[in-house]
Design an enzyme around this catalytic site. Structure first.
Site, PDB file in Angstrom:
ATOM      1  N   ASP A 247      87.928  59.487  25.735  1.00  0.00           N
ATOM      2  CA  ASP A 247      89.108  58.650  25.957  1.00  0.00           C
ATOM      3  C   ASP A 247      89.640  59.010  27.344  1.00  0.00           C
ATOM      4  OD1 ASP A 247      91.755  57.741  26.121  1.00  0.00           O
ATOM      5  OD2 ASP A 247      92.132  57.992  23.976  1.00  0.00           O
TER       6      ASP A 247
ATOM      7  N   TYR B  86      95.331  62.364  20.987  1.00  0.00           N
ATOM      8  CA  TYR B  86      96.390  61.368  20.769  1.00  0.00           C
ATOM      9  C   TYR B  86      96.686  61.237  19.262  1.00  0.00           C
ATOM     10  CZ  TYR B  86      98.661  56.841  20.661  1.00  0.00           C
ATOM     11  OH  TYR B  86      99.537  55.821  20.429  1.00  0.00           O
TER      12      TYR B  86
ATOM     13  N   ARG C 239      86.500  35.467  18.189  1.00  0.00           N
ATOM     14  CA  ARG C 239      86.394  36.861  17.758  1.00  0.00           C
ATOM     15  C   ARG C 239      85.103  37.474  18.284  1.00  0.00           C
ATOM     16  NH1 ARG C 239      84.448  38.177  12.871  1.00  0.00           N
ATOM     17  NH2 ARG C 239      85.324  36.303  11.931  1.00  0.00           N
TER      18      ARG C 239
ATOM     19  N   LYS D 142      98.039  51.040  28.659  1.00  0.00           N
ATOM     20  CA  LYS D 142      98.625  51.990  29.604  1.00  0.00           C
ATOM     21  C   LYS D 142      98.270  51.566  31.033  1.00  0.00           C
ATOM     22  CE  LYS D 142      99.625  53.881  25.663  1.00  0.00           C
ATOM     23  NZ  LYS D 142      98.790  54.898  25.038  1.00  0.00           N
TER      24      LYS D 142
HETATM   25  C1  LIG Z   1      98.227  55.079  23.806  1.00  0.00           C
HETATM   26  C2  LIG Z   1      96.972  55.834  23.646  1.00  0.00           C
HETATM   27  C3  LIG Z   1      96.017  55.457  22.699  1.00  0.00           C
HETATM   28  C4  LIG Z   1      96.255  54.302  21.734  1.00  0.00           C
HETATM   29  O1  LIG Z   1      96.337  53.103  22.404  1.00  0.00           O
HETATM   30  P1  LIG Z   1      97.040  51.771  21.780  1.00  0.00           P
HETATM   31  O2  LIG Z   1      96.722  50.753  22.799  1.00  0.00           O
HETATM   32  O3  LIG Z   1      98.488  52.086  21.648  1.00  0.00           O
HETATM   33  O4  LIG Z   1      96.394  51.533  20.465  1.00  0.00           O
HETATM   34  C5  LIG Z   1      94.864  56.177  22.618  1.00  0.00           C
HETATM   35  N1  LIG Z   1      94.627  57.233  23.430  1.00  0.00           N
HETATM   36  C6  LIG Z   1      95.516  57.636  24.357  1.00  0.00           C
HETATM   37  C7  LIG Z   1      95.198  58.792  25.211  1.00  0.00           C
HETATM   38  C8  LIG Z   1      96.722  56.944  24.496  1.00  0.00           C
HETATM   39  O5  LIG Z   1      97.604  57.354  25.404  1.00  0.00           O
END
Ligand SMILES: *Cc1c(COP(=O)(O)O)cnc(C)c1O
Length: 432
Positions: free
Chosen positions: A221, A149, A96, A246
């Site tokens: 982000d 998001y 962890r 993604k």
């Molecule tokens: C999918 C997504 C998230 C969240 O990511 P997870 O891996 O599903 O927790 C956060 N920000 C954006 C822009 C996303 O497309």
């Protein structure tokens, strides 16, 4: 508000938490694996995708990083020193806290982002929640965008006040609205570099300049662009987050997240991650490292295909609007200056006839699967109205630009001829 509760808490210059500037211990980059090879810094993006962070195992000479499927590591003198001297992030103790597979990926992503350090988490949401909690505190205020998001929006709206943070939501493309929302206790700006699903771009340089003037941290982000197209740290952002689920992994087969930035901030985020528990497992980190090796190739292909798809949509009389930075009518042209090499693979568009027509189009498309998520090699389509934005009323959806008939197309890296023929036939009502 109970003032007594906050009296021990000091804001320096009225903004980012005072203790942040007290974190003056000398820090090296990292943590790093002792690999005999490769200086990670001087290479270009593609070379770093492949080589940065890779651990060459001295026992076997394995060319890739082996999978260290273990929860714990033998104690040695170095471990005891680390405990005594407080640098437990730099030695292997317990998975962890860190694992060679995390370190390899962290080093690769840090090299791509131009960051000193990175910390891997179990999901994008784990990276987001952990970062926000680590870099703010009780009494602090966060400014974000009203179309972030959905998971982030829900965290900010439903949970953060329970942890003593307040949040204001503004139009993230409106620098005046952002400035007006600043309070004496504003600690973090949290924005997405390119938004979902309308691909709105923030005025990056203005936001960072405003934050520096007011001593506020900028957390971005960058999931939709990836470090191939935008490296916000070069512009002065403090922390960059990705849902690695993604593009970074790119194969729609793992969930992970990452936060990158200066060692000072990432060490805080890591310490918060230990407590919240959103660590990544070694096998997932291994798969992510493998996915990252082709990030530059995939992003170039996604971008090329998405631009072609946007062009077809723009010329179709079935389509009312196309949201993509390559289209002349796109409202946030400054993103072309920040991202001269491309914008990723997402295109969204509004079809004549509203949501029923959109559902009908989805049933005719054969190359993309109908599913949520984005950034994988395979094309995916979904409708924001009944997926990501279904918790909003139709009025609220329209207010943020989610109009009836809106479709999000995450363009994959299939052959463009197949993608285009499929799209053209679907738009003309032909079922192949
Ligand atoms: C999918 C997504 C998230 C969240 O990511 P997870 O891996 O599903 O927790 C956060 N920000 C954006 C822009 C996303 O497309």
């Amino acid at each position: 508000m109970n003032n007594e509760k906050y009296s021990a808490f000091e804001f320096n210059d009225g903004h980012k938490a005072g203790w942040i500037d007290e974190l003056k211990r000398r820090r090296s980059d990292g943590p790093r694996l002792q690999s005999p090879s490769r200086p990670p810094r001087n290479y270009r993006l593609g070379t770093n995708c492949i080589h940065a962070g890779t651990y060459t195992d001295p026992t076997t000479g394995a060319v890739g990083t082996p999978i260290f499927q273990t929860t714990t590591f033998l104690f040695g003198d170095q471990t005891y020193d680390a405990f005594m001297e407080g640098f437990t992030r730099d030695v292997l103790i317990y998975s962890r806290y860190g694992n060679p597979n995390h370190w390899a990926v962290q080093q690769k992503i840090a090299a791509l982002e131009g960051a000193e350090s990175a910390v891997l988490c179990s999901s994008g949401m784990a990276a987001i929640s952990t970062t926000i909690l680590a870099l703010s505190n009780n009494g602090g205020h966060i400014i974000s965008s009203n179309d972030v998001y959905g998971g982030t929006y829900n965290l900010l709206r439903e949970d953060l006040h329970q942890w003593g943070r307040s949040v204001s939501f503004v139009d993230g493309t409106d620098i005046d609205a952002i400035e007006e929302a600043i309070r004496p206790n504003t600690q973090i700006f949290f924005f997405e570099t390119l938004t979902n699903p309308l691909l709105k771009a923030i005025p990056l340089k203005q936001i960072i300049a405003l934050a520096k003037r007011k001593n506020i941290l900028v957390v971005l982000d960058n999931t939709f662009l990836s470090p191939i197209f935008l490296r916000p740290i070069e512009y002065g952002a403090d922390v960059v987050i990705h849902s690695c689920t993604k593009y970074l992994n790119g194969h729609s087969d793992i969930t992970a997240g990452v936060a990158s930035g200066s060692r000072k901030y990432v060490d805080r985020i890591w310490a918060q991650m230990l407590k919240l528990g959103g660590c990544c497992d070694p096998m997932t980190a291994f798969l992510l490292e493998r996915g990252l090796k082709t990030l530059h190739l995939r992003m170039a292909a996604h971008n090329k295909n998405a631009i072609a798809v946007a062009g077809i949509l723009k010329d179709s009389d079935q389509v009312v609007a196309v949201h993509h930075p390559s289209i002349d009518s796109y409202s946030f042209p400054w993103v072309r200056e920040y991202c001269p090499d491309g914008f990723g693979g997402v295109v969204s568009f509004e079809i004549k006839g509203g949501n029923l027509a959109a559902l009908d189009l989805l049933s005719r498309l054969k190359v993309p699967s109908t599913a949520t998520s984005l950034g994988g090699v395979e094309s995916l389509v979904s409708l924001p109205f009944n997926t990501s934005h279904n918790s909003l009323t139709q009025d609220q959806q329209i207010k943020i630009g989610i109009r009836p008939g809106l479709i999000r197309y995450s363009v994959g890296v299939e052959d463009i001829e197949d993608i285009i023929l499929d799209l053209r036939c679907a738009l003309e009502g032909v079922t192949l």
